[in-house]
Design a protein around this motif. Structure first.
Motif, PDB file in Angstrom:
ATOM      1  N   VAL A 281      47.557  35.311  46.635  1.00  0.00           N
ATOM      2  CA  VAL A 281      48.636  36.218  45.553  1.00  0.00           C
ATOM      3  C   VAL A 281      47.898  36.775  44.589  1.00  0.00           C
ATOM      4  CG1 VAL A 281      49.942  36.341  43.724  1.00  0.00           C
ATOM      5  CG2 VAL A 281      50.972  34.762  45.626  1.00  0.00           C
ATOM      6  N   LEU A 282      47.103  37.210  44.227  1.00  0.00           N
ATOM      7  CA  LEU A 282      45.945  37.035  43.166  1.00  0.00           C
ATOM      8  C   LEU A 282      44.995  37.815  43.829  1.00  0.00           C
ATOM      9  CD1 LEU A 282      45.313  34.718  40.173  1.00  0.00           C
ATOM     10  CD2 LEU A 282      47.129  36.705  40.104  1.00  0.00           C
ATOM     11  N   ALA A 283      44.660  37.714  45.238  1.00  0.00           N
ATOM     12  CA  ALA A 283      43.692  38.236  45.666  1.00  0.00           C
ATOM     13  C   ALA A 283      43.520  39.336  46.194  1.00  0.00           C
ATOM     14  CB  ALA A 283      43.189  37.312  47.013  1.00  0.00           C
ATOM     15  N   GLY A 284      45.610  39.642  45.834  1.00  0.00           N
ATOM     16  CA  GLY A 284      45.730  40.917  45.927  1.00  0.00           C
ATOM     17  C   GLY A 284      46.522  41.468  47.552  1.00  0.00           C
ATOM     18  N   VAL A 285      47.047  40.131  48.377  1.00  0.00           N
ATOM     19  CA  VAL A 285      47.912  40.363  48.999  1.00  0.00           C
ATOM     20  C   VAL A 285      48.827  40.546  49.252  1.00  0.00           C
ATOM     21  CG1 VAL A 285      49.022  39.071  50.686  1.00  0.00           C
ATOM     22  CG2 VAL A 285      46.970  37.683  50.168  1.00  0.00           C
ATOM     23  N   VAL A 286      49.543  40.878  47.650  1.00  0.00           N
ATOM     24  CA  VAL A 286      50.524  42.161  47.550  1.00  0.00           C
ATOM     25  C   VAL A 286      50.327  43.156  46.903  1.00  0.00           C
ATOM     26  CG1 VAL A 286      52.998  41.311  47.169  1.00  0.00           C
ATOM     27  CG2 VAL A 286      51.580  39.534  46.930  1.00  0.00           C
ATOM     28  N   GLY A 287      49.473  43.115  46.954  1.00  0.00           N
ATOM     29  CA  GLY A 287      49.016  45.042  46.254  1.00  0.00           C
ATOM     30  C   GLY A 287      48.905  44.519  44.380  1.00  0.00           C
ATOM     31  N   ARG A 288      48.818  45.404  44.519  1.00  0.00           N
ATOM     32  CA  ARG A 288      48.045  45.139  42.558  1.00  0.00           C
ATOM     33  C   ARG A 288      49.398  45.669  41.423  1.00  0.00           C
ATOM     34  NH1 ARG A 288      43.182  43.829  42.014  1.00  0.00           N
ATOM     35  NH2 ARG A 288      41.617  44.524  43.775  1.00  0.00           N
ATOM     36  N   GLY A 289      49.280  44.811  40.757  1.00  0.00           N
ATOM     37  CA  GLY A 289      50.377  45.628  39.530  1.00  0.00           C
ATOM     38  C   GLY A 289      49.658  46.332  38.592  1.00  0.00           C
ATOM     39  N   GLN A 290      50.773  46.931  37.045  1.00  0.00           N
ATOM     40  CA  GLN A 290      50.234  47.934  37.090  1.00  0.00           C
ATOM     41  C   GLN A 290      49.584  46.984  35.886  1.00  0.00           C
ATOM     42  OE1 GLN A 290      52.715  50.858  36.126  1.00  0.00           O
ATOM     43  NE2 GLN A 290      51.030  52.170  37.169  1.00  0.00           N
ATOM     44  N   PRO A 291      48.577  46.446  35.693  1.00  0.00           N
ATOM     45  CA  PRO A 291      48.685  46.049  33.700  1.00  0.00           C
ATOM     46  C   PRO A 291      48.415  46.923  32.673  1.00  0.00           C
ATOM     47  CG  PRO A 291      46.194  46.589  35.107  1.00  0.00           C
ATOM     48  CD  PRO A 291      47.659  46.630  35.942  1.00  0.00           C
ATOM     49  N   PRO A 292      48.682  46.532  31.884  1.00  0.00           N
ATOM     50  CA  PRO A 292      48.626  47.038  30.247  1.00  0.00           C
ATOM     51  C   PRO A 292      47.401  48.006  30.097  1.00  0.00           C
ATOM     52  CG  PRO A 292      50.012  45.286  29.828  1.00  0.00           C
ATOM     53  CD  PRO A 292      49.464  44.856  31.393  1.00  0.00           C
ATOM     54  N   ALA A 293      47.556  48.878  30.017  1.00  0.00           N
ATOM     55  CA  ALA A 293      45.652  50.324  30.237  1.00  0.00           C
ATOM     56  C   ALA A 293      45.228  49.388  29.090  1.00  0.00           C
ATOM     57  CB  ALA A 293      46.528  51.491  30.361  1.00  0.00           C
TER      58      ALA A 293
END
Ligand SMILES: Nc1ncnc2c1ncn2[C@@H]1O[C@H](COP(=O)(O)OP(=O)(O)O)[C@@H](O)[C@H]1O
Ligand SMILES: [Mg+2]
Lengths: 506, 422
Positions: free
Chosen positions: B401-413
């Motif tokens: 999951v963390l390797a980005g299979v699901v694409g990147r989220g949007q962390p607080p900037a």
């Protein structure tokens, strides 16, 4: 006329810099008071003090006759002072409503946000002052011009009547600038008073009621557009007589040096940033690329200098295909690059001037022999360039991080111009520099042109493009809308093109 | 002002061609796995039995019995079809949803295969998944509190461990309620240390978090070995009992799986709703998120960035403390050394996977909890995979999951950046 605001004897020291030195100014009710000064003159610092972000070392602030102790922005807001910052203070992932109400939220019983009521208030303000916005839109989806309106609405939402606009025109197209001034006019008609900060002479002459010029942290003088002129303002701003228009001969274009054929470039987020662009640059001419920041210029330059590659199309330099060549190859073919972000892409800041001057030639003779750097040669080279390019520094071993912006840029120019080049790609070569340095760098660029170098100049400063270029291409949303002859075009024509308006018949 | 725009409009949800192809290939590989490995390896008339009543429950419902092979073949066919469509045209913005569907099919196929010829207690599997999700989800909530305000908290693990310890000790000395209180307090205290280090002294937040983790591991292990393991009266806190939700717990299958638990499980669901309201519908939430996204902007509007961050980090600590108490008061009733076993970090992963969103974090926590539950369940089934590999499942899922299979989220900037005023 009554003063709504007085700053008396404001002094602010930063480590090693006297940013504000006994500055006193006053703002009258219903006027647009321009603060004019070069980059680094201390304008933003002064306004941050008024807004409670910085504490002054000396001086006092009087608002509507009352001495005010601003120790935080909250105090300033309560006193009716509002500020649109040079770099917008908007949360990109929030909506317009959320950004506007942040800090002064409307609440429902139980402490919940009343977004509807806030949105209604925003619509009221937007109608009263002609500031069209959509309350539910996310900031990150809005163009800068609209973001700026949101910033202004933020002030009006808090009932500010003293509005500070810090370099509001820097990010706008000429047409948006005109719109902004209409809004400012409307604001002062309705009883607001505005401090308008800029370093552009044309704007203060056209739009200010009074002008205060600041240089090196000191007030040079206050005047009005009626009694002064651009040349006088410029010399007040810079402290000496300066040439506003650079002298140059007609270009003598030679063979095609750079040929760009229908290229398409993606940005870091995989969006199309350069959209089917074609042009050519000939030896001995300056092709200017005009356009508002963010219309694909950055990506275009990155593609031309090998920092990224087009997904489509072809780029050739002096006959060789460089579409997929790397930066080193392109440099070795004779391209010089003055990057947009000089501190990030142009220099290794902690390195000395000496080392920065050989950043792209260190492996070549005579600077290296069998992988060993020839320190004596490098230092001699550096010393001669420091002298030739008038880099103001204690010595060539000083770290570039401690130089002023103008001198940092001169290091880059010295590095790029001191080797045989056929093509110069200069991106925002004078951004943030003092007038003296700008003059100097402009002359050097024209000099290169006259030596037969092809020059591609990318700048968001319309004046700069118009002064230096022989032909001007206007970029809008990744496309080149038109290429016009610099001798026959007008500011108005280019301004319209920058806003995406293609004149009929062309 | 004329509606002139100076930015290039972004396509709503851009899926790169590479990603499209890779996803299509992944769907096809899954289909192939279901067909080649699962379907072809079982006899034609094998039957799968899913038991829908967890062990010990009195809410009965008949078992689900079906032919294994046809079901596997159908699942394989659907996955293959989805894969082909993805390669040919692509699902665009629904790519991730379809990925979820294919993954779910794969899991169902896996369970069908694993229990063909025998029976699997599906209700039990899910019930344990819900339970295992608790520390992960609550840990993720702790992370959300901190990161939404712009402070990285990798010390969730340490805070949970310390809280588990206090709840065991004070739960034994006084009662479980007092144990819970001290757990929350110890979480807050460690969070205060984190806040002082990273907000006031601007220490690198990864380092300050690591320091707290090391400190918590060291001191709890030492005190545990010295006292708790020696005097069993100090390590016998008792637990919070199971409480059946009236009515709801009587629904067949759903009831026993979701509504027959102790209060920590209910707290997880209630906090999900509370946090969503708090962050997205209140003034506090708006200001806190602003501080995590663009502290300077918040400052210019008169919001006290430093204070907001302190409050948020300490609320995060309280949440981690609550999560830590679960290990003792909601689970085994005693403290064991390093009993949190990395759950705090998996909780962080759940926060990221859940896109810093309480509901997302709950979903991610459930997914990881399911992997956890599956690992222990499959050890009992006669699946020809070594036990130790099965135990890796939750961490493997986390990594994928963390390797980005699901694409990147949007962390607080503004995450991880100390705020400097001048
Ligand atoms: N936070 C700061 N710390 C140290 N020096 C600063 C800071 N802000 C501004 N300065 C210095 O103060 C001077 C005035 O800067 P500024 O007010 O931003 O100028 P202007 O807005 O007129 O371009 C510059 O020399 C700048 O380097
Ligand atoms: Mg400024």
């Amino acid at each position: 006329m009554e003063s709504v605001l007085e700053l008396r004897g404001i002094t602010k020291r930063f480590p090693g810099v006297l940013a504000n030195d006994q500055i006193s100014i006053d703002l009258r009710k219903g006027e647009i008071h321009a603060l004019l000064g070069e980059n680094g003159a201390g304008k933003t610092t002064l306004m941050n003090i008024l807004y409670g972000l910085y504490k002054p070392d000396e001086g006092e602030i009087v608002v509507k006759g009352q001495k005010l102790d601003v120790s935080s922005p909250r105090d300033a807001i309560n006193a009716g002072v509002g500020m649109v910052h040079q770099h917008f203070m908007l949360v990109p992932v929030f909506t317009v409503t959320e950004n506007v109400m942040l800090g002064d939220e409307y609440l429902l019983p139980g402490g919940f946000l009343d977004r509807k009521k806030a949105a209604r208030r925003i619509m009221e303000i937007s109608e009263q002052y002609n500031l069209a916005v959509e309350p539910g839109a996310f900031i990150r989806d809005l163009p800068v011009g609209i973001q700026q309106r949101v910033e202004i609405i933020k002030l009006l939402f808090r009932n500010a009547d003293i509005l500070i606009l810090d370099e509001p025109t820097a990010v706008l197209t000429p047409r948006e600038v005109d719109e902004l001034f209409k809004i400012m006019q409307k604001l002062v008609e309705q009883g607001k008073s505005i401090i308008f900060i800029t370093h552009k002479l044309r704007e203060v002459m056209e739009f200010a009621d009074r002008i205060t010029v600041i240089r090196g942290g000191k007030v040079v003088g206050t005047t009005t557009p009626g009694v002064t002129n651009q040349v006088q303002l410029a010399s007040m701003m810079v402290g000496r007589q300066i040439e506003l228009n650079i002298k140059k001969d007609l270009a003598k274009p030679g063979e095609v040096v750079l040929e760009v054929n229908d290229i398409k470039v993606l940005n870091a987020r995989h969006q199309i940033a350069v959209d089917h662009v074609s042009f050519e640059v000939r030896a001995g001419e300056v092709l200017g690329i005009a356009g508002v920041q963010g219309n694909g210029q950055t990506e275009l330059v990155r593609a031309l200098t090998g920092l990224t590659h087009p997904v489509n199309g072809k780029i050739s330099l002096l006959g060789s295909n460089i579409t997929h060549a790397n930066a080193k190859k392109i440099k070795e073919l004779g391209t010089a690059h003055i990057p947009e972000d000089r501190q990030k892409d142009g220099l290794v800041l902690p390195y000395s001037i000496e080392d920065n001057l050989i950043l792209n030639t260190w492996y070549e003779s005579p600077y290296a022999k069998r992988h060993i750097l020839q320190r004596d040669v490098i230092l001699d080279h550096a010393n001669s360039l420091v002298e030739k390019f008038d880099i103001r520094t204690p010595n060539a071993l000083t770290a570039t991080s401690s130089l002023s912006g103008g001198n940092q840029q001169k290091v880059i120019v010295a590095r790029e111009f001191s080797r045989p080049i056929r093509m110069l790609v200069a991106s925002q070569p004078t951004r943030g520099l003092d007038v003296g340095s700008i003059e100097y760098i402009h002359q050097r660029i024209i000099e290169k042109r006259d030596q037969g170098c092809a020059v591609l100049l990318v700048s968001t400063e319309l004046d700069e493009v118009m002064q230096l270029s022989d032909r001007i291409a206007v970029m809008y949303r990744g496309q080149i809308l038109a290429v016009v002859d610099a001798k026959t075009t007008t500011r108005e024509e280019i301004g319209l093109l920058m806003a995406g308006v293609v004149p009929a018949g062309s | 002002m004329a509606q002139t725009t100076s930015t290039i409009l972004r396509p709503a949800d851009y899926i790169s061609p590479t990603r499209r192809t890779v996803m299509g290939a992944v769907f096809l590989v899954m289909a192939l796995c279901i067909w080649l490995i699962f379907s072809l390896s079982i006899v034609t008339d094998a039957k799968t039995t899913f038991v829908l009543v967890p062990g010990g429950s009195k809410v009965l419902i008949a078992d689900l019995v079906f032919m294994s092979k046809p079901v596997l073949d159908i699942l394989a066919f659907i996955c293959a079809a989805l894969g082909v469509y993805q390669l040919a045209k692509g699902f665009g913005r629904y790519t991730n949803t379809i990925l979820g569907v294919v993954a779910a099919f794969f899991i169902v196929a896996f369970l069908t295969w694993g229990s063909s010829g025998t029976s699997l207690n599906l209700a039990g599997l899910l019930k344990v998944a819900v339970v295992r999700a608790v520390p992960l989800t609550l840990g993720a909530f702790s992370g959300i509190f901190c990161e939404r305000a712009g402070v990285f908290n990798i010390a969730i693990e340490g805070m949970m461990l310390m809280a588990a310890f206090s709840s065991a000790l004070f739960g034994s000395l006084v009662n479980p309620f007092f144990g819970l209180l001290t757990a929350v307090i110890s979480g807050v205290l460690l969070a205060y240390v984190l806040a002082v280090l990273s907000i006031k002294y601007k220490v690198n937040q990864i380092i300050s978090g690591t320091v707290i983790n090391i400190f918590a591991t060291g001191i709890t292990s030492f005190l545990s070995a010295k006292f708790l393991q020696k005097y069993s009266a100090l390590n016998d806190s008792g637990r919070f009992g199971t409480w059946d939700v009236p009515g709801l717990s009587q629904i067949p299958f759903i009831g026993p799986v979701f509504f027959s638990h102790n209060m920590f499980i209910y707290a997880m669901f209630i906090f999900t709703i509370l946090l969503t309201i708090l962050f997205f519908y209140t003034r506090w939430g708006l200001r806190t998120r602003a501080v995590g996204e663009h502290p300077k902007a918040a400052d210019t509007l008169g919001i006290n960035v430093i204070k907001t961050r302190y409050i948020s980090v300490m609320l995060g600590g309280a949440m981690a403390g609550f999560a830590g108490a679960y290990f003792v008061l909601g689970s085994v009733g005693r403290f064991d050394e390093v009993m949190t076993a990395g759950r705090g970090f998996v909780g962080l992963a759940a926060m990221i996977f859940g896109n810093w969103n309480p509901i997302g974090a709950l979903g991610a926590g459930m997914l990881f909890g399911f992997a956890d539950s599956l690992a222990s369940k499959l050890a009992i089934l006669k699946v020809p995979i070594p036990n130790k590999f099965l135990e890796m499942a939750p961490y493997l899922v986390t990594m994928i999951v963390l390797a980005g299979v699901v694409g990147r989220g949007q962390p607080p900037a503004a995450g991880g950046q100390p705020y400097e005023k001048e």
